[in-house]
Design a protein around this motif. Structure first.
Motif, PDB file in Angstrom:
ATOM      1  N   GLY A  66     -12.955  -6.045  -8.341  1.00  0.00           N
ATOM      2  CA  GLY A  66     -13.278  -5.948 -10.166  1.00  0.00           C
ATOM      3  C   GLY A  66     -12.707  -7.272 -10.318  1.00  0.00           C
ATOM      4  O   GLY A  66     -13.079  -7.673 -11.801  1.00  0.00           O
ATOM      5  N   SER A  67     -12.550  -8.228 -10.134  1.00  0.00           N
ATOM      6  CA  SER A  67     -12.099  -9.649 -10.098  1.00  0.00           C
ATOM      7  C   SER A  67     -12.719 -10.350 -11.305  1.00  0.00           C
ATOM      8  O   SER A  67     -12.788 -11.564 -11.463  1.00  0.00           O
ATOM      9  N   LEU A  68     -14.422 -10.848 -10.267  1.00  0.00           N
ATOM     10  CA  LEU A  68     -15.302 -11.483 -11.140  1.00  0.00           C
ATOM     11  C   LEU A  68     -15.732 -11.615 -11.972  1.00  0.00           C
ATOM     12  O   LEU A  68     -16.607 -10.592 -12.311  1.00  0.00           O
ATOM     13  N   ALA A  69     -15.551 -12.373 -12.437  1.00  0.00           N
ATOM     14  CA  ALA A  69     -16.906 -12.745 -13.946  1.00  0.00           C
ATOM     15  C   ALA A  69     -18.705 -12.688 -13.294  1.00  0.00           C
ATOM     16  O   ALA A  69     -19.365 -13.195 -13.462  1.00  0.00           O
ATOM     17  N   GLY A  70     -17.914 -13.870 -11.858  1.00  0.00           N
ATOM     18  CA  GLY A  70     -19.672 -14.843 -11.232  1.00  0.00           C
ATOM     19  C   GLY A  70     -19.211 -14.893  -9.522  1.00  0.00           C
ATOM     20  O   GLY A  70     -18.368 -15.233  -9.123  1.00  0.00           O
ATOM     21  N   LEU A  71     -20.333 -14.697  -9.385  1.00  0.00           N
ATOM     22  CA  LEU A  71     -20.626 -15.278  -8.176  1.00  0.00           C
ATOM     23  C   LEU A  71     -21.401 -15.558  -7.556  1.00  0.00           C
ATOM     24  O   LEU A  71     -22.883 -15.553  -7.600  1.00  0.00           O
TER      25      LEU A  71
END
Length: 203
Positions: free
Chosen positions: A101-106
């Motif tokens: 749950g740490s990423l705003a984008g991948l």
């Protein structure tokens, strides 16, 4: 059986400088897709570039105000990314080395195509876990219906594992993994590329 991604990473270690030189300028279709991804991720958001290669896209995204980390199994490729001033780590895109749950984008371009087809679903679920709810996935991968070793044209005896995925099947797996597809399309530039912009749904 040897993990095909290990041999593929070793090939990239060998061809890294030549690969970087030959892939510095993305085609127009990818440029537009990359811009739409950057516009969709909140300003200042943390993005992982999975299979970052020499860091072309990671550096570009960082220049748009995003906090970017590059991830690659090839030490030579990660080193080229770091040389651009982008944080880079050795890691497997099938299991992103980030907190859940740490990423705003991948962002992942021309990298999933090296993951064996049988591992597609588990990889997409791992990506879903890495993103926060509402996080954005920008994915571009080879379209088709075959899987196997391909020799590097400019490096005799060096091979990479390629998986050319059926677009409808991949879109179905993304939905099953918890993604809502916002857009998808095909673009021919050397290969036929399937580009997908998707959002992590709440479950």
């Amino acid at each position: 059986m040897e993990d095909p991604t290990s041999k593929t990473a070793a090939t990239y270690d060998h061809i890294a400088p030549a690969f970087a030189a030959g892939n510095e300028h993305p085609d127009a279709g990818l440029q537009l897709f990359r811009q739409r991804f950057a516009d969709t991720v909140p300003a200042g958001g943390t993005v992982a570039d999975l299979g970052c290669g020499p860091g072309r896209d990671a550096a570009w995204l960082g220049g748009r105000g995003l906090r970017v980390v590059g991830v690659d199994r090839s030490a030579a490729m990660a080193g080229l990314t770091a040389a651009r001033g982008v944080p880079a780590v050795l890691g497997d895109l099938r299991r992103p080395p980030v907190a859940p749950g740490s990423l705003a984008g991948l962002w992942s371009v021309a990298a999933l195509l090296h993951v064996p087809a049988a591992e597609t679903e588990a990889t997409l679920r791992a990506w879903w876990t890495a993103l926060r709810t509402g996080g954005v996935l920008g994915l571009s991968t080879s379209a088709g219906d075959s899987e196997g070793w391909e020799e590097v044209p400019s490096a005799a005896g060096r091979h990479r594992w390629f998986v050319h995925r059926d677009p409808a099947a991949l879109l179905h797996l993304l939905g099953a993994a918890g993604f809502e597809t916002v857009e998808h399309g095909l673009n021919t530039a050397g290969r036929t590329w399937l580009s997908i912009l998707a959002i992590k749904r709440e479950v």
